[in-house]
Write a protein that holds these residues in place. Structure first.
Motif, PDB file in Angstrom:
ATOM      1  N   THR A 364     -26.529  25.810 -34.036  1.00  0.00           N
ATOM      2  CA  THR A 364     -26.207  27.105 -33.412  1.00  0.00           C
ATOM      3  C   THR A 364     -27.428  27.577 -32.626  1.00  0.00           C
ATOM      4  OG1 THR A 364     -26.942  28.184 -35.418  1.00  0.00           O
ATOM      5  CG2 THR A 364     -24.587  27.779 -35.235  1.00  0.00           C
ATOM      6  N   GLY A 365     -28.080  26.626 -31.948  1.00  0.00           N
ATOM      7  CA  GLY A 365     -29.357  26.928 -31.296  1.00  0.00           C
ATOM      8  C   GLY A 365     -29.232  27.356 -29.854  1.00  0.00           C
ATOM      9  N   ILE A 366     -30.278  27.017 -29.087  1.00  0.00           N
ATOM     10  CA  ILE A 366     -30.386  27.552 -27.721  1.00  0.00           C
ATOM     11  C   ILE A 366     -29.416  26.900 -26.737  1.00  0.00           C
ATOM     12  CG2 ILE A 366     -32.822  28.214 -27.974  1.00  0.00           C
ATOM     13  CD1 ILE A 366     -33.576  25.682 -26.446  1.00  0.00           C
ATOM     14  N   GLY A 367     -28.849  25.769 -27.131  1.00  0.00           N
ATOM     15  CA  GLY A 367     -27.879  25.103 -26.247  1.00  0.00           C
ATOM     16  C   GLY A 367     -28.538  24.473 -25.030  1.00  0.00           C
ATOM     17  N   ILE A 368     -27.725  23.796 -24.250  1.00  0.00           N
ATOM     18  CA  ILE A 368     -28.268  23.075 -23.089  1.00  0.00           C
ATOM     19  C   ILE A 368     -27.438  23.431 -21.867  1.00  0.00           C
ATOM     20  CG2 ILE A 368     -28.783  20.765 -22.180  1.00  0.00           C
ATOM     21  CD1 ILE A 368     -28.573  19.859 -25.201  1.00  0.00           C
TER      22      ILE A 368
END
Ligand code: ADP
Length: 889
Positions: A364-368
């Motif tokens: 559930t992080g910063i994404g790309i």
């Protein structure tokens, strides 16, 4: 002149020129030479003025054309101009003014085809070939229909022109072929030279990476080790913070080195992929143990969701799968500030023995960003610099993941929503090794997880450990790291000093550096094992090395090390390595959490036995006995039209016999390959310091030879030729095992004893008919028919390691069996009555019982094994065959 020739020669063969360029120069110069000669001859024989003039023009223009085209690098164009001049100007003039068929021009047409074929490319070549063909046809046709258009030659000129042309063209073709062959030879030599250079370069690169890894790891070992010691002290919070930062910075440096090494290995095609069965649950536990602590340190929730139907054992490269998943999970933790990281594993059966396993790593992080995704798996690319600027990393990880996945034959992909999180999916089809489902997977996580603060795992004040390393900093680090365990550490800087100590003192375990001047770790290990009067000949020796790489692990195992510890190591790893080899009664466990029950099992099994006796499947020892005595076997292979089977493992003799019921089919049994033996020995060396492999007689199969070839790669594998067949080899194997179990640890002494026993083994069989001798090609059809009609029962007997038809018993089945029994047991007082094998093929229990009864009436054997022969005997002897195998006193 010589200089000029050399210059010309250098210019022509100059390796910088393309092949086509060189051909142009050579062929056109040769053509020029031929034209000049033809011109001289034309003058002499009084050829027509038109032809002479055209040749003169060609002779003058060609050298300029060659020089200009070569200088301007336009040889293609030059060749085309030359070809066009020949086809459209020179040839027609030479033909019509040079006597047509009564001249020498037609042979020059052939040379023109050669020139076009060799020097022109693609479209111009095709066009010019067509044009030359059409013009040649046209010239002949015109001459045929309108002979007045041709200027005829007188008979003497005709002969002179024709013979000169034939000779000139002959020499020209000879020169072209000669020079081209030379060029090919030069090119070949150059290619071989280049291949050598590339190989040298590759080797130098490998050496460079290996020494770089070694050189960088050694100081990092000191940094990590001493920093760990600082952390163990009673220090202020600020110093502790600094020390923790030093620790994480060193780890980053270390992972960077590992990544660069991996990358260089993949690029040079040296990344080894080792496909073998592995335990799926154990692999997940390892992964969970590594990731869980990192996630919880960041306050992230880590969960693992495993499909319960996943088979418990699969076949692939466990190490590389782990590397891929840990890389993806590390990234997930790295690029997630809050929320969770989940590893899910699902499987789909694709074939009866294969599953497609899908591993998803979700965060559930910063994404790309969408636009970054296509380049994500390229090396050295880091996306979204704004957000990731302060996150450590090199941009190598995902590239390695992708390349490893490709090497394994799998696939990685990514799905991501910028600012919301990412899901990396790795899929890989794997063979099933154990069909049983894994069931509900409970990660054994907190068990192996390290505690945040150091606490020694055990104390063993009575234990003695010897450290050997030429680097004093390494010795100091290892000694300090072991301080809290209270083990008695002796540290020495060379192999010679180590040998001095091992002659005086018994240690529980020795940790040995590999790269040392004078005597390296491997030499020192061998010297310890062979040290006269040495007190540590059987002591476990663990290789300590700063050289990462699986090839090193294989090397250490082959050389007979009992373990392998990669520098830099942490206190826990060092302790874990040592505790594995300490006798339980001198160890007090300090951290039960770390030493779970499973660890104990691992520990017990990791204690290596001094000598492991192994044999081939065709030794015909009952499976239950092999199991209870722990004698591993190498299966022979049975080749049939229906496929290849492992003898005694996949195909029992009976099954093969059923198959052989059909008179037209054949089967043959063959020894394992050298590589099979190598893999077998390597695996078995995890449990033993030495292997004694008992092989069937070297004259009956290739097993002995192949096993010996494999043993060359190992320092501690010995192959013994039993000189027997089937259960005769089995008896020798049991004898070897008994000697080892009595406590003989000197393998040479065991071999000496076996040598004495060898000639005493009775190994032979009586066959029911000669049919299988005939089917195996050892008897002609006529001989078979006659022997069968007269009810011949051949008795195969081993003599001095050779298989011979000892005698032939003639008559009915039962009578001949009785004769065989009484004949074989003729001197009961000489027979060692401890064990008898009745080894048989395709016979009923009642028949065997009857034989057993008869035998026991003559010699009261203490133990009788009735053993079904493996396929090797079944194939060669056929049903109804049996043998009495025993030893004489
Ligand atoms: P690095 O050492 O920079 O992490 P990688 O090859 O592992 O190198 O990753 C390349 C880049 O891909 C990273 O710099 C990061 O921008 C992006 N990335 C990788 N995994 C994730 C993830 N789980 N979430 C967001 N970004 C990621």
């Amino acid at each position: 002149m010589k200089k000029r020739a050399k210059k010309l020669y250098d210019e022509v063969i100059c390796p910088g020129r393309s092949f086509q360029e060189r051909l142009f120069i050579i062929l056109t110069w040769l053509a020029e030479f031929a034209v000049v000669l033809a011109l001289i001859c034309d003058f002499l024989i009084g050829e027509s003025i038109q032809e002479t003039l055209s040749l003169l023009a060609a002779a003058i223009v060609t050298p300029f054309l060659i020089v200009i085209c070569v200088r301007k690098k336009k040889t293609d164009l030059g060749a085309l101009v030359v070809a066009m001049s020949i086809v459209f100007i020179l040839l027609p003039i030479a033909y019509f003014y040079g006597g047509g068929l009564t001249g020498g021009s037609n042979i020059w047409i052939v040379v023109s085809f050669l020139y076009i074929g060799l020097l022109l490319k693609s479209f111009p070549r095709k066009i010019m070939m067509i044009m030359l063909t059409l013009l040649t046809i046209a010239e002949y046709t015109v001459e045929f229909w309108c002979p007045e258009l041709t200027v005829p030659h007188t008979r003497p000129v005709w002969y002179a022109d024709s013979s000169v042309s034939v000779l000139l063209v002959g020499f020209l073709v000879y020169a072209v072929v000669y020079i081209m062959t030379k060029i090919f030879q030069w090119e070949n030599a150059r290619a071989v030279e280049q291949a050598k250079e590339i190989e040298e370069l590759n080797k130098a690169q490998s050496r460079f990476f290996s020494s770089m890894s070694h050189e960088i790891r050694t100081p990092i070992n000191t940094i990590i080790g001493l920093n760990e010691m600082i952390l163990r002290e009673d220090i202020s919070d600020e110093v502790a913070d600094d020390a923790r930062n030093v620790r994480s910075a060193s780890k980053i440096l270390l992972s960077l080195i590992n990544d660069i090494l991996d990358m260089s290995k993949i690029e040079s095609g040296k990344m080894d992929i080792v496909i073998q069965p592995y335990d799926v649950g154990a692999m997940f536990s390892d992964i969970v143990n590594m990731i869980w602590i990192r996630a919880s340190e960041k306050g992230l929730k880590f969960s693992i969701d495993v499909d319960p139907s996943l088979p418990s054992s699969l076949v692939s490269d466990e190490v590389r799968i782990k590397q891929i998943l840990i890389n993806l999970l590390n990234n997930a933790v790295k690029y997630t500030e809050e929320g969770s990281v989940t590893l899910s594993i699902h499987c789909n059966k694709t074939k009866p023995n294969k599953v497609l396993v899908t591993y998803s790593v979700e965060d559930t992080g910063i994404g790309i960003r969408k636009e970054s995704i296509p380049m994500l798996f390229d090396a050295f690319r880091r996306e979204d610099q704004k957000h990731t600027r302060y996150i450590e990393g090199t941009g190598l990880g995902l590239s390695i993941v992708k390349q490893l996945a490709d090497l394994l034959g799998g696939d990685v992909s990514v799905n991501s929503i910028y600012t919301k999180g990412s899901t990396f999916v790795f899929t890989l089809e794997q063979e099933i090794a154990d069909e049983r489902a894994l069931g509900k997977y409970e990660p054994a996580r907190f068990r192996g997880a390290r505690k945040h603060e150091y606490h020694q795992t055990f104390e063993a004040p009575a234990a003695k450990v010897l450290l050997v390393d030429d680097n004093t900093a390494n010795l100091m680090v290892a000694t300090k790291l072991l301080r809290d365990t209270k083990v008695q550490v002796s540290a020495v800087e060379s192999g010679t000093e180590a040998l001095r100590l091992t002659a005086e003192e018994h240690y529980n375990v020795i940790l040995m550096d590999h790269m040392m001047p004078d005597m390296d770790g491997i030499e020192c290990l061998h010297a310890i094992r062979e040290q006269r009067g040495g007190l540590c000949r059987e002591v476990p020796v663990v290789a300590m090395t700063a050289n990462a790489g699986s090839e090193n692990q294989a090397l250490y195992r082959r050389e007979g090390f009992d373990g392998y510890l990669l520098k830099p190591f942490e206190a826990v790893e060092l302790e874990k390595t040592i505790i594995d080899f300490l006798p339980e009664d001198i160890v007090t466990i300090e951290d039960e959490g770390l030493r779970s029950e499973t660890d104990k099992i691992v520990r017990a099994s990791r204690k290596k036995i001094p000598i492991l006796v192994t044999t081939d499947s065709i030794s015909d020892i009952p499976r239950s006995l092999l199991k209870s005595l722990k004698i591993p076997i190498v299966p022979y292979k049975v080749y049939t039209a229906k496929g290849v089977f492992y003898d005694g493992v996949e195909a029992e003799g009976d099954v093969i016999l059923k198959y052989l019921d059909d008179k037209d089919v054949t089967a043959r049994s063959e020894a394992p390959e050298t590589a099979d033996y190598e893999a077998f020995f390597a695996e078995q060396l995890s449990y033993a310091q030495n292997i004694l492999h008992i092989s069937t007689s070297k004259n009956t199969s290739h097993g002995y030879e192949k096993a010996c070839e494999a043993a060359v790669s190992f320092y501690n594998v010995f192959v013994f030729d039993s000189g027997s067949l089937s259960s005769g080899t089995g008896i020798m194997t049991l004898a070897a095992k008994a000697l080892v179990d009595e406590g003989t640890t000197d393998i040479k002494a065991v071999i000496r004893e076996l040598e004495k026993k060898k000639s005493k083994i009775n190994s032979g069989f009586i066959m029911d008919t000669t049919e299988y001798l005939y089917r195996g090609g050892r008897l002609s059809e006529t001989a078979y028919k006659i022997t069968n009609a007269f009810m011949f029962h051949p008795v195969i007997q081993m003599k001095n390691g050779y298989m011979k038809v000892g005698r032939v018993i003639v008559g009915g089945r039962n009578r001949s069996r009785d004769k065989y029994i009484t004949g074989t047991l003729s001197n009961p007082s000489e027979i060692d009555t401890s064990v008898l094998f009745i080894t048989y093929v395709g016979m009923k229990k009642a028949e065997i019982d009857e034989i057993k009864e008869k035998v026991l009436k003559i010699v009261p054997f203490e133990v009788v094994y009735c053993q079904k022969a493996t396929s090797a005997i079944a194939i060669n002897c056929g049903p109804g065959t049996f043998g009495l195998l025993f030893s004489r006193k």
